[in-house]
Design an enzyme around this catalytic site. Structure first.
Site, PDB file in Angstrom:
ATOM      1  N   ARG A 169       0.745  -1.110   0.032  1.00  0.00           N
ATOM      2  CA  ARG A 169       0.173   0.060   0.066  1.00  0.00           C
ATOM      3  C   ARG A 169       1.132   1.315   0.046  1.00  0.00           C
ATOM      4  O   ARG A 169       1.613   1.660   0.982  1.00  0.00           O
ATOM      5  CB  ARG A 169      -0.948   0.018   1.190  1.00  0.00           C
ATOM      6  CG  ARG A 169      -1.973   1.029   1.228  1.00  0.00           C
ATOM      7  CD  ARG A 169      -3.199   0.948   2.330  1.00  0.00           C
ATOM      8  NE  ARG A 169      -2.559   1.298   3.566  1.00  0.00           N
ATOM      9  CZ  ARG A 169      -3.612   1.063   4.380  1.00  0.00           C
ATOM     10  NH1 ARG A 169      -4.877   1.100   4.447  1.00  0.00           N
ATOM     11  NH2 ARG A 169      -3.232   1.300   5.957  1.00  0.00           N
ATOM     12  N   ASP A 453      -3.670   3.175  13.775  1.00  0.00           N
ATOM     13  CA  ASP A 453      -2.763   3.766  12.858  1.00  0.00           C
ATOM     14  C   ASP A 453      -3.529   5.320  12.526  1.00  0.00           C
ATOM     15  O   ASP A 453      -4.354   5.783  13.296  1.00  0.00           O
ATOM     16  CB  ASP A 453      -3.043   2.988  11.324  1.00  0.00           C
ATOM     17  CG  ASP A 453      -4.252   2.694  10.772  1.00  0.00           C
ATOM     18  OD1 ASP A 453      -5.191   3.651  11.130  1.00  0.00           O
ATOM     19  OD2 ASP A 453      -4.375   2.240   9.917  1.00  0.00           O
TER      20      ASP A 453
END
Length: 540
Positions: A169, A453
């Site tokens: 990603r 996150d």
């Protein structure tokens, strides 16, 4: 053959790193420079289009499926390309940053896929950006090991057949890479992450029987998916591999993308692998886009907004139906729990919740789901094994029973829950703790037994902002105001100082994190992304 011409890219304000020359080769930098020259102007136009669309949502407080793409949705004949063998069974995926220890543990975890994250689980220090690339190259070359200096424990890769398939990603379109410039202008972080990884590893992965596979974050429209598709076409030609080798899974983590799922798959159809349904970034996007919409768009505490909330259920069921109609994988959300080594009772309750969540996803037709910790892999695996058996996926479940109207996706007031004072305290608490770690270069942070996150910090600060601007009155009679938020933040900071001690407090970035959280939570001008002002303060 002549040597490649010197790259027009410059590395600026970056301390040299061990082995960076293996990543920043002239040939790799020339490729990134060409990506930048060809595609950054379109990226800039699409970022401007985001702002225009946000202004339109502010004016209308609504969204709808696009009339101009109705023919694509109505055409039942098209499908995405068949999944390659290495991506056909995705029943459990583990996520995490690309530091050396995590790289080994994730590949060894027993999950089918590892989301190797240069985005929300990685603070974009130059070290994380470059050494993450080194670690992945080393992993594919089986030239990676790690010894924990504190415990003395050593880590090494299992046999190749037991390793997870990597889906990498890159950063979202909004972020720049300040240490790599072209004519004095930073190159988009997405092109740096994608370009370096693809250039070094595309052929290597093909040789391993896999391929260059990507997760695409923060996508807001099918036009952004079209840009990625054009990048893939160019990149495959550039390095001389077959068209369609790249596969991309798009995170449907913005409310605007939820109205364009079929169009996103259509734009990427030769390279599409699936769509993913997340939670925190999706809720953050709802707040961001409908922050002027009044009381009916005010979200309750983040933990009260589960995937069973009516508007979230509409989103996930539409995603499964859309993916399976078009032959794509539908990947479910994150189980963020981090097992406690000290409290078996905490683990028991959490494991039961994880099992119920994964049972629901498997039962709804998802083909796989995310976990944040290796200990959760067997739990999620059991849920999907029970439904899939020996089948690699359940794309044959078309979910034609699902019907979602445009208003269903934004029916926030269908949820019978209200913001609470404890929710405000939690948002401040988690926000400060996460930002402090991020400013030290850590993107994946264990907070109160959950792996958090950047999306966590985004929903935390967005909820503080929304509640204040909506004048929410909590159950204890207190009104959400800037003054109350400052008061709570002062108390939270003092409690953290008492908890960790003066020495650790002074060594951290606690006051800076406190100030930044309040800045983005209280500023009248809502910042599009917390990571933009945070990046200005990130050292390294």
């Amino acid at each position: 053959m002549s040597a490649p011409a010197p790259s027009p890219l410059a590395v600026v304000d970056a301390e040299p790193l061990p082995r960076q020359e293996e990543v920043l080769t002239e040939a790799a930098l020339a490729f990134v420079a060409e990506l930048h020259r060809r595609f950054t102007p379109r990226r800039d136009e699409l970022l401007a289009r985001r702002a225009e669309r946000r202004a339109e949502i502010a004016r209308t407080s609504t969204l709808d499926f696009l009339p101009e793409t109705a023919a694509i949705r109505a055409d039942d004949s098209w499908k995405v390309a068949p999944a390659p063998a290495a991506l056909n069974d995705r029943r459990v995926e583990i996520t995490g940053p690309t530091d050396r220890k995590m790289t080994i543990n994730a590949l060894n975890s027993g999950a089918r896929v590892w989301l190797a994250d240069f985005e929300d689980a990685s603070a974009p220090t130059w070290e994380n950006v470059i050494l993450g690339q080194v670690n992945l190259i080393d992993a594919y070359n089986r030239n990676i090991d790690f010894t924990d200096a504190r415990s003395g424990k050593s880590y090494a890769l299992k046999p190749a057949g037991e390793l997870a398939t990597v889906v990498m990603r890159p950063r979202g379109w909004h972020l720049e890479e300040r240490h790599l410039t072209f004519d004095g202008r930073p190159v988009p972080g997405a092109l740096v992450d994608f370009g370096l990884y693809f250039f070094h590893n595309a052929q290597r992965l093909i040789d391993l029987g896999k391929g260059p596979y990507f997760y695409l974050p923060k996508t807001e429209s099918h036009l952004e998916a079209r840009l990625w598709n054009d990048i893939f076409v160019f990149a495959q030609d550039y390095v001389g591999i077959s068209q369609g080798t790249v596969r991309a899974t798009v995170l449907i983590e913005t409310i605007t993308a939820a109205y364009e799922m079929e169009e996103i798959l259509y734009e990427l159809r030769d390279h599409a692998a699936g769509l993913n349904a997340g939670r925190w970034d999706y809720l953050f996007s709802i707040v961001k886009n409908f922050r002027d919409g009044g009381a009916k768009f005010v979200l309750p505490d983040r933990n009260a907004v589960t995937m069973t909330a009516p508007f979230m259920r509409a989103y996930t069921e539409l995603l499964v139906r859309t993916c399976h109609k078009r032959g794509a994988h539908a990947i479910g959300g994150m189980a963020a729990f981090i097992p406690s080594r000290k409290d078996a009772d905490v683990n028991k309750v959490a494991f039961e919740k994880v099992k119920a969540d994964k049972d629901r996803e498997a039962g709804d037709g998802f083909d796989g789901s995310w976990v944040a910790h290796p200990d959760l892999v067997p739990i999620a695996m059991a849920s999907f094994d029970a439904v899939l058996g020996e089948k690699p996926n359940q794309k044959d479940r078309l979910r034609e029973d699902v019907s979602v109207a445009p208003g269903d996706l934004i029916a926030i007031d269908s949820l019978d829950a209200r913001p609470t004072y404890d929710g405000l305290v939690s948002a401040v608490q988690v926000g400060i703790r996460y930002i402090e770690a991020w400013l030290r270069g850590l993107g994946a942070v264990a907070i109160f037994n959950l792996m958090e996150d950047a999306a966590t910090a985004e929903i935390s600060r967005s909820q503080i902002w929304q509640w204040i601007n909506a004048g929410v009155v909590f159950e204890n009679g207190k009104t959400a105001t800037p003054e109350l938020a400052r008061e709570v933040a002062t108390e939270v900071l003092a409690a953290i100082r008492a908890e960790i001690g003066e020495e650790a407090f002074a060594a951290g970035k606690w006051q800076q994190a406190h100030d930044l959280l309040l800045h983005v939570s209280l500023d009248a001008d809502y910042a599009d992304f917390l990571t933009l002002p945070a990046y200005e303060q990130l050292v390294g």
